[in-house]
Design an enzyme around this catalytic site. Structure first.
Site, mmCIF file in Angstrom:
data_model
loop_
_atom_site.group_PDB
_atom_site.id
_atom_site.type_symbol
_atom_site.label_atom_id
_atom_site.label_comp_id
_atom_site.label_asym_id
_atom_site.label_seq_id
_atom_site.Cartn_x
_atom_site.Cartn_y
_atom_site.Cartn_z
ATOM 1 C CD GLN A 297 -69.581 -24.039 -5.188
ATOM 2 O OE1 GLN A 297 -69.164 -24.133 -6.088
ATOM 3 N NE2 GLN A 297 -70.373 -25.616 -5.166
ATOM 4 C CE LYS B 87 -63.683 -31.162 -4.361
ATOM 5 N NZ LYS B 87 -62.764 -29.843 -4.437
ATOM 6 C CG ASP B 88 -66.332 -27.183 -3.951
ATOM 7 O OD1 ASP B 88 -65.125 -26.735 -4.418
ATOM 8 O OD2 ASP B 88 -66.989 -27.982 -4.809
ATOM 9 C CD GLN C 167 -68.571 -22.169 -11.399
ATOM 10 O OE1 GLN C 167 -69.656 -21.984 -11.324
ATOM 11 N NE2 GLN C 167 -68.007 -23.059 -10.566
ATOM 12 N NE ARG D 275 -60.436 -27.377 -10.478
ATOM 13 C CZ ARG D 275 -60.203 -26.465 -11.156
ATOM 14 N NH1 ARG D 275 -59.051 -26.608 -11.727
ATOM 15 N NH2 ARG D 275 -61.097 -25.449 -11.519
ATOM 16 N N GLY E 124 -70.465 -31.439 -14.449
ATOM 17 C CA GLY E 124 -70.181 -32.583 -15.045
ATOM 18 C C GLY E 124 -68.728 -33.429 -14.671
ATOM 19 C CB ALA E 125 -65.653 -33.906 -15.026
ATOM 20 C CG LEU E 126 -71.436 -36.404 -13.269
ATOM 21 C CD1 LEU E 126 -72.787 -37.004 -13.278
ATOM 22 C CD2 LEU E 126 -71.434 -34.996 -12.368
ATOM 23 C CG HIS F 242 -70.267 -35.200 -9.012
ATOM 24 N ND1 HIS F 242 -68.988 -35.273 -9.390
ATOM 25 C CD2 HIS F 242 -70.219 -33.641 -9.163
ATOM 26 C CE1 HIS F 242 -68.341 -34.190 -9.886
ATOM 27 N NE2 HIS F 242 -69.087 -33.007 -9.403
#
Length: 267
Positions: free
Chosen positions: A151, A147-148, A59, A185, A29-31, A35
């Site tokens: 991951q 970006k990750d 996580q 963030r 979320g917090a798109l 995203h």
């Protein structure tokens, strides 16, 4: 269409899979536009697209960080609406981790350095929830942001090792005009700190061009960063030390105004 129950989603997906490819974009979320670029890539590569929104408690290494993570379901749905995604899957925590849940997926190798060393258990949480999402959605393909980077490599390793029938695709990082990688963030930074944050991609670019690591780190601290956790070249696939003739990646994690920023670039 917002769906909260696995059985409801699967009933739809079973029909979709008879006629085409089902894609998944997993999010917390917090798109933002980053995203949405994943969603647009998924719509180019799948006949039906599911966007999942789930803030995964497993996580997070800090209960305070979990509590601070923005939850903006209404705004997220409004951003997704013009794109015409086929389903927005927003499960409750008990739907993902029902009472008595006692399983965990762990990945070695690529999951051990960098984030794995600094955030014990983080990638086990990521691998577990992604495995769950793959099973719940029955997707054929899934899109993740570069970006990750670590991951993404962890998920690719997991899918290969466990023979999970999902094709994992990476999408290049979307950046603001000053070069800062888009991230949920970033919204937690003050206006002053957000301006200083542009030093991260600036010094990473300089380091990729030959500036020594210690000078780049000193440049970040002089720009107002609180501390640098890592700023180093790694093998792009394994995240071991760079290997001659193999692609490498410059990865960084640094704190600014109490917010942890991560980034990476090909190098």
């Amino acid at each position: 269409m917002i769906i909260r129950r696995v059985n409801e989603l699967r009933a739809l997906v079973r029909g979709w899979k008879k006629t085409g490819v089902v894609g998944l974009v997993p999010t917390m979320g917090a798109l933002h536009q980053g995203h949405l670029s994943l969603v647009q890539a998924a719509q180019q590569g799948a006949d039906r697209v599911i966007v999942s929104i789930f803030v995964n408690p497993r996580q997070f290494n800090s209960a305070a960080d979990l509590a601070k993570y923005p939850r903006t379901e209404a705004a997220d749905a409004a951003l997704l609406a013009p794109l015409g995604v086929d389903a927005v899957f927003v499960p409750d925590p008990d739907e993902v981790y029902p009472p008595g849940f006692a399983s965990e997926v762990t990945v070695g190798g690529v999951a051990l350095p960098l984030e794995g060393a600094l955030r014990p258990g983080h990638f086990a949480g990521v691998a577990t929830v992604v495995t769950k999402l793959f099973g719940m959605t029955m997707a054929d393909r899934a899109w993740f942001g570069e970006k990750d980077w670590q991951q993404l490599q962890v998920i690719r390793r997991m899918v290969a090792d466990l023979n999970i029938p999902v094709e994992v695709l990476g999408v290049p990082t979307l950046r603001d005009p000053d070069g800062l990688a888009m991230s949920s963030r970033n919204a937690r930074l003050s206006a002053q700190a957000r301006a200083r944050a542009a030093a991260l991609p600036l010094w990473m670019g300089r380091m990729a061009a030959g500036t020594p690591a210690h000078e780049a780190e000193a440049g970040l601290l002089a720009a107002g960063f609180d501390r640098v956790e890592y700023l180093a070249f790694h093998d792009a696939e394994t995240l071991d030390a760079p290997r001659p003739g193999h692609p490498r990646r410059l990865l960084a994690a640094a704190w600014l105004e109490g917010v942890r920023l991560i980034d990476n670039i090909p190098a």
